[in-house]
Design a protein around this motif. Structure first.
Motif, PDB file in Angstrom:
ATOM      1  N   GLU A 225       0.820  -1.200   0.000  1.00 27.21           N
ATOM      2  CA  GLU A 225       0.000   0.000   0.000  1.00 27.21           C
ATOM      3  C   GLU A 225       0.856   1.251   0.000  1.00 27.21           C
TER       4      GLU A 225
ATOM      5  N   VAL B  81      -6.973   0.476  -5.193  1.00 26.02           N
ATOM      6  CA  VAL B  81      -7.889   0.168  -4.101  1.00 26.02           C
ATOM      7  C   VAL B  81      -7.724  -1.313  -3.779  1.00 26.02           C
ATOM      8  N   GLN B 145     -14.160  -0.691   2.737  1.00 24.67           N
ATOM      9  CA  GLN B 145     -13.962  -0.667   1.297  1.00 24.67           C
ATOM     10  C   GLN B 145     -14.230   0.730   0.743  1.00 24.67           C
ATOM     11  N   LEU B 148     -11.339   3.001   1.487  1.00 23.36           N
ATOM     12  CA  LEU B 148     -10.187   2.791   0.605  1.00 23.36           C
ATOM     13  C   LEU B 148     -10.444   3.383  -0.777  1.00 23.36           C
ATOM     14  N   ILE B 149     -11.711   3.343  -1.210  1.00 25.30           N
ATOM     15  CA  ILE B 149     -12.034   3.987  -2.490  1.00 25.30           C
ATOM     16  C   ILE B 149     -11.889   5.507  -2.356  1.00 25.30           C
ATOM     17  N   ALA B 152      -8.367   6.442  -2.709  1.00 25.54           N
ATOM     18  CA  ALA B 152      -7.921   6.453  -4.100  1.00 25.54           C
ATOM     19  C   ALA B 152      -8.415   7.716  -4.809  1.00 25.54           C
ATOM     20  N   MET B 162      -9.060  -1.264  -9.019  1.00 24.22           N
ATOM     21  CA  MET B 162      -9.799  -1.712  -7.836  1.00 24.22           C
ATOM     22  C   MET B 162      -9.862  -3.225  -7.795  1.00 24.22           C
ATOM     23  N   PRO B 165     -13.756  -4.510  -5.527  1.00 24.82           N
ATOM     24  CA  PRO B 165     -14.295  -3.464  -4.651  1.00 24.82           C
ATOM     25  C   PRO B 165     -15.643  -3.828  -4.044  1.00 24.82           C
TER      26      PRO B 165
END
Lengths: 332, 259
Positions: A225, B81, B145, B148-149, B152, B162, B165
């Protein structure tokens, strides 16, 4: 859970505790110094030469050393925990302290000057952490967090065995007492000269940590990451490990192996200000400084003889470590 | 902004996971990666992002070979992602999203006011601004989730990769995330995502890449690439494709019955 107190409040409170604690610690000891005497001496208006001698040659260097050692160990522990994404590691658990201790003992054994002892200590610590990391990475199929701890314990034990060997080989009248006493962890023999030589090394380690404090958070997400967010994790990890190990080695050279501070303080700091390294690093270092000041003040006033610091820190740190291990918290 | 791979071979170390793979993604497009568990979707993504060295072939990003870019150079053009993970330390949601701003900050400086505002905007964009102060580690899989999107998005890269996702999302959140993906593509972003649900490809993707054992079985517009025969082959059981009244296609698995 988010902390209730604002970070700036926490940092200010901790700083006040450190300053007030240092003043109090300066007054207590076999030779009691009253607060007015202390104030006068600190302002350069002291009339009593005994007070000046006790204060400037013995007590203040020792207080400064306890602050430096506590802050450095807690700072290094914070870095290792974030970097290895493992809240169970610290300079002593990773074997860094033992490795640095071995290096320093080798320096004493060879009767080298203090700077060379520091250098050897740094190399010893760096070698240990590199070995531990490589071993842990090559072991697959087990809980990675525990593997890191275990390989740290094993490599640390190996360094300890080498140390014992050195002790057997060393001069029993001159070097052996020096090595033995110093290994138990103590600030009793810290001289102003040693303090002056360790301080720059600690600050040299601290500079990259302060500069890269926000990036440390990304490293704590793991390599992939961190890389996908635009960092070069391998390079940064090297910088962080060198910095934390330099800080550890510098204080091991003057204080010996003092365990548990680097493990426990980052946890308490995280409870206070959360995991963001920008806030965590100063909080943990202040806590470490305050804690070791307290422990050292107790150690030099507890009985007739000095109690080695390692014993006292273990009494607190051991149970806390067990609590961390058994409470099984999923998030830190 | 364009990402293309030609004759790509990928895997871990010497172990080969997939080969002879071609794909192309431009801004405004949605490429959907379909394939069974273990077919190499995540490995392919990591290779496209330069997180894993490729074994053979070419990857071209914005007219230059991927290997010519620095890590920051890639991150400015492509955001990732990952599959929702638990996280180790209890960062707040806002801090997690702020980390997406990394490439817009100097190496020695932390996030500034503009970065904070961008992170908040990304959270609002996904309708999760109310989570900002919560601990990431205490969220549900679906909320993680979305965070994390949002990270991004905050990265402001023209392409987003992704990895499943929708894997940990309930039915409603799946539809919401996919609708977001369409919205992002309409703004000109290029998006690659993987999924286990072929219906997502029909409904949302402009292109689909059907993977089996690391090889592309078909690549192209969903209507052409996803036939009953190919889906049946990929998933190893008979699959029927039906059109709903509004011509939206859906597929239904029919396990081999004894009748």
């Amino acid at each position: 859970m988010r902390p209730k107190l604002k970070t700036s409040t926490v940092i200010m409170l901790l700083s006040m505790i450190v300053v007030a604690g240092s003043l109090i610690a300066a007054t207590v000891g076999p030779y009691t110094i009253e607060l007015p005497q202390l104030a006068a001496a600190l302002l350069g208006q002291g009339s009593d030469p005994t007070v000046d001698t006790v204060l400037f040659n013995v007590r203040l260097p020792r207080i400064a050393a306890s602050l430096l050692v506590g802050a450095a160990l807690a700072g290094a522990g914070t870095v290792y925990q974030g970097l290895f994404r493992n809240p169970l590691v610290s300079p002593d658990i990773l074997g860094v302290s033992a490795g640095a201790g071995l290096g320093a003992a080798a320096g004493i054994f060879l009767s080298l000057p203090i700077l060379a002892i520091q250098g050897l200590s740094f190399i010893g610590g760096l070698t240990t952490v590199a070995l531990v990391y490589l071993v842990a990475r090559s072991v697959r199929g087990h809980e990675p967090g525990l593997v890191l701890v275990l390989s740290g314990v094993v490599i640390g034990a190996l360094a300890g065995a080498c140390l014992s060997l050195l002790k057997i080989l060393s001069d029993p009248y001159d070097q052996l007492p020096a090595i033995t006493f110093w290994l138990l962890g103590s600030l009793a023999n810290v001289t102003p000269q040693e303090l002056l030589s360790a301080t720059p090394a600690v600050f040299a380690g601290l500079v990259p940590l302060v500069l890269l404090r926000w990036r440390m958070n990304l490293m704590a997400l793991g390599d992939e990451e961190a890389a996908s967010l635009g960092l070069s994790p391998a390079r940064l990890r090297l910088v962080f490990i060198c910095a934390a190990t330099l800080m550890t080695a510098a204080v091991v050279t003057i204080a010996g192996v003092i365990g548990w501070v680097g493990l426990v303080m980052p946890h308490i700091a995280r409870l206070l200000v959360g995991p963001n390294f920008q806030r965590l690093l100063p909080a943990a270092m202040l806590l470490g400084a305050a804690y070791l000041l307290l422990v050292d003040t107790v150690a030099r006033n507890l009985g007739q003889a000095e109690t080695p610091l390692g014993i006292l820190t273990a009494f607190v740190g051991g149970p806390v470590f067990l609590w961390l291990l058994t409470s099984g918290r999923r998030a830190w | 902004m364009e990402l293309s791979a030609v004759n790509l071979a990928f895997g871990y170390g010497r172990q080969r996971v997939g080969k002879n793979l071609d794909l192309q993604l431009s801004g405004g497009e949605i490429l959907c990666l379909l394939g069974p568990n273990g077919c190499g979707k995540t490995t392919l993504f990591k290779t496209l992002l330069g997180l894993l060295p490729r074994q053979a072939g070419h990857i071209d990003l914005d007219g230059r070979d991927l290997n010519e870019y620095s890590r920051a150079g890639i991150a400015r053009r492509m955001a990732y992602v990952p599959q929702a993970h638990e996280g180790v330390f209890a960062y707040s949601v806002h801090e997690m999203v702020l980390m997406g701003r990394n490439v817009h900050q100097g190496l020695f400086s932390g996030p500034d006011k503009a970065d904070r505002l961008r992170a908040t905007a990304a959270l609002q964009d996904l309708g999760i601004a109310d989570l900002a102060k919560r601990d990431y580690t205490r969220l549900s899989g679906g909320q993680r989730q979305l965070v994390l999107i949002a990270r991004a998005l905050a990265q402001d890269a023209p392409l987003i990769v992704m990895d499943e996702p929708t894997a940990s999302l309930d039915f409603g959140n799946q539809a919401r995330v996919l609708a977001q993906i369409v919205r992002l593509a309409e703004r000109g972003l290029g998006i690659v995502f993987s999924t286990h649900n072929p219906d997502h490809a029909w409904r949302y993707a402009s292109q689909v890449l059907l993977l089996k054992d690391g090889r592309a079985l078909a690549c192209g517009a969903p209507e052409e690439a996803l036939t009953e025969r190919r889906l049946s082959e990929v998933y190893g059981l008979p699959v029927r494709v039906e059109a709903l009244a509004d011509h939206q296609r859906v597929c239904v698995a029919r396990p081999a019955s004894r009748s």
